[in-house]
Scaffold this active site. Structure first.
Site, short mmCIF file in Angstrom:
data_model
loop_
_atom_site.label_atom_id
_atom_site.label_comp_id
_atom_site.label_asym_id
_atom_site.label_seq_id
_atom_site.Cartn_x
_atom_site.Cartn_y
_atom_site.Cartn_z
N GLU A 1 26.60 -11.69 63.00
CA GLU A 1 26.04 -12.28 62.31
C GLU A 1 24.34 -11.52 62.58
O GLU A 1 24.12 -11.27 64.10
CB GLU A 1 24.62 -13.99 62.94
CG GLU A 1 24.06 -14.25 61.65
CD GLU A 1 23.03 -15.49 62.00
OE1 GLU A 1 23.14 -16.50 61.37
OE2 GLU A 1 23.96 -15.87 62.42
N SER B 1 21.09 -21.82 55.34
CA SER B 1 22.50 -21.24 55.26
C SER B 1 23.51 -21.96 55.92
O SER B 1 24.46 -21.44 56.09
CB SER B 1 21.77 -20.41 57.03
OG SER B 1 21.04 -19.34 56.42
N ASP C 1 21.59 -12.55 57.87
CA ASP C 1 21.31 -13.44 57.75
C ASP C 1 19.79 -13.42 56.61
O ASP C 1 19.01 -13.06 56.99
CB ASP C 1 21.34 -14.79 58.49
CG ASP C 1 20.64 -16.41 58.18
OD1 ASP C 1 19.72 -16.55 57.39
OD2 ASP C 1 20.81 -17.06 58.43
N ASP D 1 16.31 -13.09 58.50
CA ASP D 1 15.76 -14.33 57.96
C ASP D 1 15.32 -14.47 58.42
O ASP D 1 14.06 -15.13 57.93
CB ASP D 1 17.02 -15.19 58.00
CG ASP D 1 16.57 -16.48 57.92
OD1 ASP D 1 16.63 -17.28 56.81
OD2 ASP D 1 16.60 -17.88 58.72
N HIS E 1 11.15 -15.14 57.19
CA HIS E 1 10.43 -17.05 57.33
C HIS E 1 8.98 -17.03 58.13
O HIS E 1 7.92 -18.06 57.49
CB HIS E 1 10.94 -18.03 57.74
CG HIS E 1 12.48 -18.45 57.20
ND1 HIS E 1 12.26 -19.56 56.24
CD2 HIS E 1 13.85 -18.07 57.52
CE1 HIS E 1 13.58 -19.30 55.75
NE2 HIS E 1 14.20 -19.03 57.02
N THR F 1 24.79 -20.09 60.67
CA THR F 1 25.81 -19.31 60.38
C THR F 1 26.99 -19.70 61.45
O THR F 1 27.71 -19.57 60.51
CB THR F 1 25.19 -18.05 60.22
OG1 THR F 1 23.85 -18.53 59.64
CG2 THR F 1 26.33 -17.16 59.48
#
Length: 598
Positions: free
Chosen positions: A381, A156, A105, A386, A390, A216
């Site tokens: 995943e 996502s 991700d 991700d 962030h 996801t």
């Protein structure tokens, strides 16, 4: 030439520029020249912007719903197959018994490049730049365009919906196309690769380092208007009684309630909140908050009870120790929930949490049922790449890339490359940059120009276009007098600070949460059907790669290759059974001969 200079001199003397030259015409490859209309027809003309899309002026007349995107996906599949035929290739026809798709991700190309170097330096394998990730050596690669129907830079939910259903959708949409409605849960509903697989009798599983109800993983089993509706408390009043929350859909509805493996975080949205959970390192950001249920349902226990009532061997585990004790050959359904929220960043893993590699190995063990099985489909995943980005937690994000790499390595060791298609990709990128002119072997998480002591400002190799790192690096009282440099010198940070999991790299625009990036993401492919991954394509095409290669879903009957494969497989299965019967009779025959003839 002399006359041109005179004209320029005259214009400069006048102090103004006259717009005497008309702007150039639109470049022909981006216009409708040659097609005559730009109407989005199925013309095979190479001129124009493409057969699927119209110019902006006509945008309102195009409904990019499920029908539209299925046509796009199947057309792309046809183009790739036709190119293979012209090149006299036939590997595209090879069929996959099993499919494993790894989603890093937020793992854009800059993240992959930096993560590769991080891996080499973390393992002390030379300088780092020469290191390889396990999927770097996959034989086929392509680039996926990630935009949502309504966003140039995606999220996502919309991207996962594209990958797993074959239909691009809106920002925030889970398992629904752009016609979705808050007031109608049936409108725009989509089937996913898990639906397709289960209809073919394949086993299915989902593994993630995020909440199992996060965007996801949710896109593999849920259909809901918005990704945030993970708990009953998050469904807005107008949609209560219409849309079930994501956690409920996992337990109550197919394909979620038929998944053989569900491993990740998310005890809280499942109504199984752990009051005694320990959090040693305090990470920040919106992703660290989590909803709680208000209906007093423990959906994890309901899941276990449902499968117990089906007389199936089911297990519900909460710790790494319990996971490691699971008899994967006996358990038919396995759920593991290891944190109230997401599983902790691996660089600061808490006691009792399994690694992504361990969850992947267990999942494959449960899904694999030998040569007589019709196979399986598994999502894995690495979701916290991700979330690290962030918050500008570059070290945490890159360590998550390493964790994903270990999981891919494990899958490669446990599977047969002749029967398992493995895809590794990202859902989208991030606004992270890999920049400057650092010397060979320089710390990927260090300064880019530390070898230039005269530079007025030392800056990091990994920086962000935006995010909370802005505030951490703003000079404030450390700004030198009469200096235009608004950033705090890196030398003022201690080694302990910069090596902390919560150290933020610098961002140049102040945002509480760093944004995604909109560039294409790379797709790595290995195994049967992997040659279908080539060139640049819409992200939803990946669903049709899995459909065609796995003989399931909308591309199963694209041609007769699946029928021929299934016919051959049936013949081989019959021959194998006959051979097995002959082998089983040989000891009995030998014993009879010994007893009666010797």
């Amino acid at each position: 030439m002399h006359s041109v200079l005179l004209i320029l001199a005259a214009v400069c003397a006048a102090g103004t520029w006259a717009a005497t030259v008309q702007p150039p015409p639109v470049i022909q490859t981006l216009s409708t020249a040659g097609s005559g209309s730009g109407s989005g027809s199925d013309s095979d003309s190479d001129s124009g912007i493409g057969p699927e899309f119209r110019l902006v002026a006509d945008k309102e007349s195009v409904l990019e719903d499920a029908t539209f995107w299925r046509r796009v996906g199947l057309k792309q599949l046809g183009k790739i197959i036709e190119k293979a035929k012209r090149a006299k290739e036939n590997s595209y026809q090879h069929k996959a018994k099993n499919i494993i798709i790894f989603i890093g991700d937020g793992m854009g190309l800059s993240t992959i490049s930096a993560g590769r170097i991080y891996k080499g330096q973390y393992l002390k394998h030379g300088h780092g730049e020469e290191e390889m990730l396990s999927f770097d050596e996959f034989p086929h690669t392509g680039l996926a365009k990630t935009y949502n129907v309504d966003k140039q830079v995606p999220d996502s939910a919309g991207t996962a919906t594209a990958i797993f259903t074959g239909v691009k959708s809106d920002y925030g949409a889970i398992g629904m196309d752009t016609t979705r409605s808050k007031l109608n849960a049936s409108q725009g509903r989509l089937d996913s690769i898990m639906d397709w697989a289960q209809r073919e009798g394949k086993r299915t599983g989902v593994v993630t380092t995020t909440r199992i109800t996060h965007a996801t993983p949710a896109a593999t089993f849920a259909r809901v208007y918005h990704r945030d509706w993970e708990c009953d408390t998050e469904v807005p009043q107008e949609s209560i009684g219409i849309h079930a929350d994501i956690a409920r859909q996992l337990v109550e509805n197919a394909p979620g309630n038929r998944l053989n493996v569900v491993l990740g975080g998310g005890l809280s949205p499942m109504g199984a909140f752990n009051e005694s959970e320990v959090q040693t390192v305090q990470f920040e950001g919106g992703t660290e908050t989590i909803c709680k249920r208000n209906d007093e349902r423990n959906l994890a226990k309901e899941w276990l009870q449902r499968h117990a009532n089906d007389s199936a061997d089911a297990a519900l585990v909460y710790t790494r120790e319990q996971l490691m004790k699971v008899d994967v050959e006996e358990v038919d359904h396995l759920m593991g929930l290891f944190r109230n929220n997401h599983i902790t960043y691996s660089i600061a893993r808490e006691q009792g949490e399994p690694s992504l590699k361990e969850m992947t190995e267990t999942a494959i063990g449960v899904l694999e049922r030998g040569k007589q099985s019709p196979g399986y489909v598994l999502l894995v995943e690495g979701g916290r790449i991700d979330q690290g980005h962030h918050q500008n937690y570059a070290r945490a994000a890159l360590h998550e890339v390493y964790e994903l790499d270990l999981a891919v390595q494990a899958a490669l060791k446990m599977t047969d490359s002749e029967e398992t298609l493995i895809l590794v990709t990202a859902d989208h990128s991030h606004s992270v940059t890999f920049n400057g002119y650092p010397e060979r072997g320089a710390d990927i998480l260090g300064a880019a120009n530390s070898h230039k002591p005269k530079d007025p400002m030392v800056y990091e190799t990994i920086t962000y276009a935006n995010g909370p790192g802005y505030f951490d690096h703003l000079a404030n009282e450390t700004k030198p007098a009469n200096s235009s440099n608004v950033w705090m010198p890196l030398k003022l940070y201690t080694k302990e600070q910069t090596e902390s999991p919560t150290y933020r790299h610098m961002a140049t625009l102040a945002l509480k949460d760093e944004t995604h990036g909109g560039e294409d993401v790379i797709v790595f492919a290995s195994g049967p059907g992997s040659s279908l991954v080539r060139g640049v394509f819409e992200q939803n095409y990946l669903a049709y790669v899995m459909s065609y290669a796995g003989c399931m879903g909308p591309a199963k009957n694209f041609d007769d290759s699946c029928k021929r494969h299934l016919s051959t497989a049936g013949s081989n299965k019959a021959e194998s059974s006959a051979a097995a019967l002959r082998l089983s009779l040989l000891p009995l025959l030998a014993a009879w001969l010994i007893a009666h003839l010797l």
